[in-house]
Design an enzyme around this catalytic site. Structure first.
Site, PDB file in Angstrom:
ATOM      1  N   ASP A 150      82.024 -31.008 -48.511  1.00 18.99           N
ATOM      2  CA  ASP A 150      82.674 -31.174 -47.213  1.00 18.99           C
ATOM      3  C   ASP A 150      83.296 -32.544 -47.038  1.00 18.99           C
ATOM      4  O   ASP A 150      82.749 -33.559 -47.449  1.00 18.99           O
ATOM      5  CB  ASP A 150      81.661 -30.912 -46.093  1.00 18.99           C
ATOM      6  CG  ASP A 150      81.244 -29.458 -46.055  1.00 18.99           C
ATOM      7  OD1 ASP A 150      82.149 -28.605 -46.073  1.00 18.99           O
ATOM      8  OD2 ASP A 150      80.043 -29.172 -46.033  1.00 18.99           O
ATOM      9  N   GLU A 193      81.043 -17.760 -40.410  1.00 20.93           N
ATOM     10  CA  GLU A 193      80.531 -18.556 -41.524  1.00 20.93           C
ATOM     11  C   GLU A 193      79.868 -19.771 -40.881  1.00 20.93           C
ATOM     12  O   GLU A 193      80.522 -20.524 -40.160  1.00 20.93           O
ATOM     13  CB  GLU A 193      81.675 -18.971 -42.440  1.00 20.93           C
ATOM     14  CG  GLU A 193      81.240 -19.569 -43.744  1.00 20.93           C
ATOM     15  CD  GLU A 193      80.615 -18.556 -44.701  1.00 20.93           C
ATOM     16  OE1 GLU A 193      80.008 -19.001 -45.676  1.00 20.93           O
ATOM     17  OE2 GLU A 193      80.705 -17.331 -44.464  1.00 20.93           O
TER      18      GLU A 193
END
Length: 269
Positions: free
Chosen positions: A60, A49
Site C-alpha cells: 500500500d 474489499e
C-alpha cells in the site's frame, strides 16, 4: 464463495461489470467506518474489499497506510474488525465480502483458526497480499476447508506458468493488477490489459477484477470493455475519508455516495 458466483451471474445477465470499493475496517473509527460501509453499499457497490489495520502494509501507498494509522489511533483491533464483519454481514446478507490481509495477521492465532473465524462471521474471500502463489498451499487449503475463496493477484508481467497457477488455485475472483508498485489513486492504472484477461479466461480462472490506480469512471468503463468482470477502487475512496473525516463527516458520506454512484454507473457498458 457462492455469493461471488451469484453476483457475477446476475451482472452478466444485466451486462454490467462489478464495482468494488476498498476501505480499511475501523477507519477513522468503528462507528464512522460502519456508516461508510453502509453508504458504499447503498450507493451501488457490488461487493466489498476490506482491510484489517496492519502496521506494515507493504503493498500500500501512503493513502492506505494513513488509513491504517487512523484505525490504530482509534484503538481498533483485529477482534473488533471481526465483530464489525459480523454486523456488516447481518445487515447485508447477500453482498460478497472480501478481506485484503497480510500473512502476520493470518498467522496470529493459527491459519486454520483464522479462516474458521472468517467463515463464522460471513466473509467470502481472503487475499493475503504478501504470500505469493507458490507459497500459498497452507493458506488456500485452510480457506477451502472453511468455504472461503482464496484470491490471487495477477501482475501485469505474469507469465503463462503463473497464469495457469492462478487459474487453478484461485476462487471467487482474480485480482488483476493495473500495474506493478504500490496502491494509490495518483498512480494511474495502465489500462487496458486485454492479453492477460483473455489468457485468464482461456485457463478458466475466476473472473478478473482490475485494481491499483482505479480512480475515475473512465477507468472502470475501460476495464470492463477490455473484458474484466469489474474494477476495484481503494485509494480514491480513502482519499475522500482522509479529506473530510475530521471536519465534515456528513460531507464525507455525501462525497462517497456520489463517487461510488458514478463509478458503478461506468460499469454499465
Amino acid at each position: 464463495m457462492e455469493r461471488y458466483e451469484n453476483l457475477f451471474a446476475q451482472l452478466n445477465v444485466r451486462r454490467e461489470g462489478a464495482f468494488v470499493p476498498f476501505v480499511t475496517l475501523g477507519d477513522p473509527g468503528i462507528e464512522q467506518s460502519l456508516k461508510i460501509i453502509d453508504t458504499l453499499i447503498d450507493a451501488g457497490a457490488d461487493a466489498l474489499e476490506l482491510g484489517v489495520p496492519f502496521s506494515d502494509p507493504l503493498a500500500d501507498g501512503p493513502t492506505i497506510q494513513n488509513a491504517n494509522l487512523r484505525a490504530f489511533a482509534a484503538g481498533v483491533t483485529p477482534t473488533q474488525c471481526f465483530e464489525m464483519l459480523a454486523l456488516i454481514r447481518e445487515k447485508h446478507p447477500t453482498i460478497p465480502i472480501g478481506l485484503l490481509m497480510y500473512a502476520n495477521l493470518v498467522f496470529n492465532n493459527g491459519i486454520d483458526a483464522f479462516y474458521a473465524h472468517c467463515e463464522k462471521v460471513g466473509v467470502d474471500s481472503v487475499l493475503v497480499a504478501d504470500v505469493p502463489v507458490e507459497e500459498s498451499a497452507p493458506f488456500r487449503q485452510a480457506a477451502l476447508r472453511h468455504n472461503i475463496a482464496p484470491i490471487f493477484i495477477c501482475p501485469p508481467n505474469a507469465d503463462d506458468d503463473l497464469l495457469r497457477q492462478i487459474a487453478s488455485y484461485g476462487r471467487g475472483y482474480t485480482y488483476l493488477l493495473s500495474r506493478s508498485g504500490v496502491t494509490g489513486a495518483e498512480n494511474r492504472g495502465a489500462l487496458p490489459l486485454h492479453h492477460l484477461i483473455e489468457k485468464l479466461k482461456e485457463y478458466h480462472a475466476a473472473p478478473a477484477l482490475q485494481g491499483f490506480g482505479i480512480s475515475s469512471p473512465v477507468q472502470v468503463s475501460a476495464a470492463v470493455r477490455a473484458g474484466a468482470a469489474g474494477a476495484i477502487s481503494g485509494s480514491a475512496i480513502v482519499n475522500i475519508i482522509e479529506k473530510n473525516h475530521n471536519t465534515s463527516p456528513d460531507q464525507m458520506l455525501a462525497e462517497l455516495k456520489s463517487f461510488v454512484y458514478a463509478m458503478k454507473a461506468a460499469s454499465r457498458v
